[in-house]
Design a protein around this motif. Structure first.
Motif, PDB file in Angstrom:
ATOM      1  N   GLU A  76       0.814  -1.216   0.000  1.00  0.00           N
ATOM      2  CA  GLU A  76       0.000   0.000   0.000  1.00  0.00           C
ATOM      3  C   GLU A  76       0.847   1.265   0.000  1.00  0.00           C
ATOM      4  O   GLU A  76       0.521   2.254   0.639  1.00  0.00           O
ATOM      5  CB  GLU A  76      -0.958   0.009   1.188  1.00  0.00           C
ATOM      6  CG  GLU A  76      -1.971  -1.120   1.142  1.00  0.00           C
ATOM      7  CD  GLU A  76      -3.047  -0.982   2.191  1.00  0.00           C
ATOM      8  OE1 GLU A  76      -3.370   0.149   2.595  1.00  0.00           O
ATOM      9  OE2 GLU A  76      -3.565  -2.015   2.611  1.00  0.00           O
ATOM     10  N   THR A  77       1.924   1.267  -0.741  1.00  0.00           N
ATOM     11  CA  THR A  77       2.813   2.427  -0.782  1.00  0.00           C
ATOM     12  C   THR A  77       2.337   3.500  -1.753  1.00  0.00           C
ATOM     13  O   THR A  77       2.938   4.571  -1.822  1.00  0.00           O
ATOM     14  CB  THR A  77       4.228   1.986  -1.177  1.00  0.00           C
ATOM     15  OG1 THR A  77       4.172   1.319  -2.441  1.00  0.00           O
ATOM     16  CG2 THR A  77       4.820   1.046  -0.138  1.00  0.00           C
ATOM     17  N   HIS A  78       1.269   3.241  -2.491  1.00  0.00           N
ATOM     18  CA  HIS A  78       0.758   4.187  -3.488  1.00  0.00           C
ATOM     19  C   HIS A  78      -0.048   5.335  -2.884  1.00  0.00           C
ATOM     20  O   HIS A  78      -0.330   6.310  -3.561  1.00  0.00           O
ATOM     21  CB  HIS A  78      -0.117   3.442  -4.500  1.00  0.00           C
ATOM     22  CG  HIS A  78      -1.348   2.860  -3.877  1.00  0.00           C
ATOM     23  ND1 HIS A  78      -1.312   1.685  -3.145  1.00  0.00           N
ATOM     24  CD2 HIS A  78      -2.626   3.310  -3.832  1.00  0.00           C
ATOM     25  CE1 HIS A  78      -2.533   1.427  -2.690  1.00  0.00           C
ATOM     26  NE2 HIS A  78      -3.342   2.391  -3.093  1.00  0.00           N
ATOM     27  N   ARG A  79      -0.431   5.228  -1.625  1.00  0.00           N
ATOM     28  CA  ARG A  79      -1.258   6.267  -1.004  1.00  0.00           C
ATOM     29  C   ARG A  79      -0.470   7.570  -0.835  1.00  0.00           C
ATOM     30  O   ARG A  79       0.743   7.559  -0.729  1.00  0.00           O
ATOM     31  CB  ARG A  79      -1.784   5.791   0.350  1.00  0.00           C
ATOM     32  CG  ARG A  79      -2.811   4.684   0.193  1.00  0.00           C
ATOM     33  CD  ARG A  79      -3.398   4.244   1.511  1.00  0.00           C
ATOM     34  NE  ARG A  79      -2.506   3.275   2.135  1.00  0.00           N
ATOM     35  CZ  ARG A  79      -2.145   3.300   3.410  1.00  0.00           C
ATOM     36  NH1 ARG A  79      -2.597   4.229   4.221  1.00  0.00           N
ATOM     37  NH2 ARG A  79      -1.332   2.385   3.892  1.00  0.00           N
ATOM     38  N   ALA A  80      -1.163   8.687  -0.776  1.00  0.00           N
ATOM     39  CA  ALA A  80      -0.529  10.002  -0.633  1.00  0.00           C
ATOM     40  C   ALA A  80       0.245  10.104   0.678  1.00  0.00           C
ATOM     41  O   ALA A  80      -0.241   9.665   1.725  1.00  0.00           O
ATOM     42  CB  ALA A  80      -1.593  11.091  -0.685  1.00  0.00           C
ATOM     43  N   GLN A  81       1.438  10.682   0.613  1.00  0.00           N
ATOM     44  CA  GLN A  81       2.222  10.908   1.832  1.00  0.00           C
ATOM     45  C   GLN A  81       1.747  12.186   2.493  1.00  0.00           C
ATOM     46  O   GLN A  81       1.497  13.191   1.826  1.00  0.00           O
ATOM     47  CB  GLN A  81       3.707  11.015   1.528  1.00  0.00           C
ATOM     48  CG  GLN A  81       4.520  11.135   2.803  1.00  0.00           C
ATOM     49  CD  GLN A  81       6.002  10.931   2.591  1.00  0.00           C
ATOM     50  OE1 GLN A  81       6.409  10.247   1.667  1.00  0.00           O
ATOM     51  NE2 GLN A  81       6.808  11.522   3.450  1.00  0.00           N
ATOM     52  N   GLY A 133       6.141  17.457  18.846  1.00  0.00           N
ATOM     53  CA  GLY A 133       6.898  18.514  18.197  1.00  0.00           C
ATOM     54  C   GLY A 133       7.756  18.076  17.024  1.00  0.00           C
ATOM     55  O   GLY A 133       8.322  18.903  16.321  1.00  0.00           O
ATOM     56  N   GLU A 134       7.840  16.776  16.782  1.00  0.00           N
ATOM     57  CA  GLU A 134       8.664  16.245  15.695  1.00  0.00           C
ATOM     58  C   GLU A 134       7.797  15.922  14.484  1.00  0.00           C
ATOM     59  O   GLU A 134       6.754  15.295  14.600  1.00  0.00           O
ATOM     60  CB  GLU A 134       9.364  14.971  16.181  1.00  0.00           C
ATOM     61  CG  GLU A 134      10.240  14.314  15.159  1.00  0.00           C
ATOM     62  CD  GLU A 134      10.847  13.020  15.691  1.00  0.00           C
ATOM     63  OE1 GLU A 134      11.137  12.144  14.873  1.00  0.00           O
ATOM     64  OE2 GLU A 134      11.007  12.884  16.921  1.00  0.00           O
ATOM     65  N   SER A 135       8.263  16.324  13.308  1.00  0.00           N
ATOM     66  CA  SER A 135       7.548  16.033  12.074  1.00  0.00           C
ATOM     67  C   SER A 135       7.731  14.561  11.707  1.00  0.00           C
ATOM     68  O   SER A 135       8.848  14.042  11.720  1.00  0.00           O
ATOM     69  CB  SER A 135       8.106  16.919  10.964  1.00  0.00           C
ATOM     70  OG  SER A 135       7.391  16.725   9.789  1.00  0.00           O
ATOM     71  N   VAL A 136       6.618  13.878  11.419  1.00  0.00           N
ATOM     72  CA  VAL A 136       6.648  12.446  11.133  1.00  0.00           C
ATOM     73  C   VAL A 136       5.886  12.173   9.831  1.00  0.00           C
ATOM     74  O   VAL A 136       4.724  12.537   9.708  1.00  0.00           O
ATOM     75  CB  VAL A 136       5.997  11.650  12.294  1.00  0.00           C
ATOM     76  CG1 VAL A 136       5.875  10.183  11.957  1.00  0.00           C
ATOM     77  CG2 VAL A 136       6.776  11.853  13.580  1.00  0.00           C
ATOM     78  N   PRO A 137       6.544  11.524   8.851  1.00  0.00           N
ATOM     79  CA  PRO A 137       5.849  11.190   7.612  1.00  0.00           C
ATOM     80  C   PRO A 137       4.982   9.944   7.785  1.00  0.00           C
ATOM     81  O   PRO A 137       5.311   9.042   8.555  1.00  0.00           O
ATOM     82  CB  PRO A 137       6.995  10.913   6.636  1.00  0.00           C
ATOM     83  CG  PRO A 137       8.092  10.382   7.512  1.00  0.00           C
ATOM     84  CD  PRO A 137       7.948  11.117   8.820  1.00  0.00           C
ATOM     85  N   CYS A 138       3.870   9.909   7.083  1.00  0.00           N
ATOM     86  CA  CYS A 138       3.004   8.728   7.073  1.00  0.00           C
ATOM     87  C   CYS A 138       2.179   8.776   5.798  1.00  0.00           C
ATOM     88  O   CYS A 138       2.327   9.701   4.999  1.00  0.00           O
ATOM     89  CB  CYS A 138       2.138   8.665   8.327  1.00  0.00           C
ATOM     90  SG  CYS A 138       1.254  10.171   8.727  1.00  0.00           S
ATOM     91  N   LEU A 139       1.331   7.816   5.602  1.00  0.00           N
ATOM     92  CA  LEU A 139       0.497   7.777   4.406  1.00  0.00           C
ATOM     93  C   LEU A 139      -0.963   7.979   4.775  1.00  0.00           C
ATOM     94  O   LEU A 139      -1.423   7.514   5.827  1.00  0.00           O
ATOM     95  CB  LEU A 139       0.657   6.440   3.676  1.00  0.00           C
ATOM     96  CG  LEU A 139       2.054   6.114   3.153  1.00  0.00           C
ATOM     97  CD1 LEU A 139       2.045   4.779   2.417  1.00  0.00           C
ATOM     98  CD2 LEU A 139       2.608   7.220   2.283  1.00  0.00           C
TER      99      LEU A 139
END
Length: 99
Positions: free
Chosen positions: A14-19, A26-32
C-alpha cells in the motif's frame, strides 16, 4: 530508514497512497493517508506512551480498540485511540502530559 532511526515495523504494501505529515511531540513524522496513528508511530520507531502506572513503555496491544492501551492526546486536547484513529495531515499528537 536505517540505524537507530529504523522503525519497529516496515511497510511492505500500500505504498501508493498520498504521503502526509503529522507532528508527534513537536517532531515532524511522515506517514500515508489512511494509516492509523498506531501504524504511523510504529513505522517511525516510536513507542506510543509510557504507562501512567509505572510499568514501562507501551506500544499498543489489541490493535482493534478493545484493550484501552493506546490512548493518546491530540494538540486540541481530544483523547483518541491510536489503533482506530486515522491520521490527518497536520495532526498534532502528544504522547505525554504537558508539564
Amino acid at each position: 530508514m536505517t540505524g537507530s532511526n529504523a522503525g519497529q515495523f516496515i511497510r511492505l504494501g500500500e505504498t501508493h497512497r498520498a504521503q502526509i505529515e503529522i507532528r508527534i511531540d513537536g517532531e515532524s513524522v511522515p506517514c500515508l493517508a489512511g494509516d492509523t496513528l498506531l501504524t504511523a508511530m510504529l513505522l517511525n520507531g516510536r513507542l506510543l506512551r509510557h504507562s501512567e502506572f509505572g510499568d514501562g513503555p507501551r506500544a499498543g496491544f489489541c490493535n482493534m480498540g478493545a484493550c484501552q492501551d493506546c490512548w493518546l492526546s491530540l494538540g486540541s486536547g481530544e483523547r483518541v485511540r491510536a489503533c482506530t484513529t486515522e491520521v490527518r495531515s497536520g495532526m498534532v499528537v502528544l504522547t505525554r502530559e504537558a508539564s
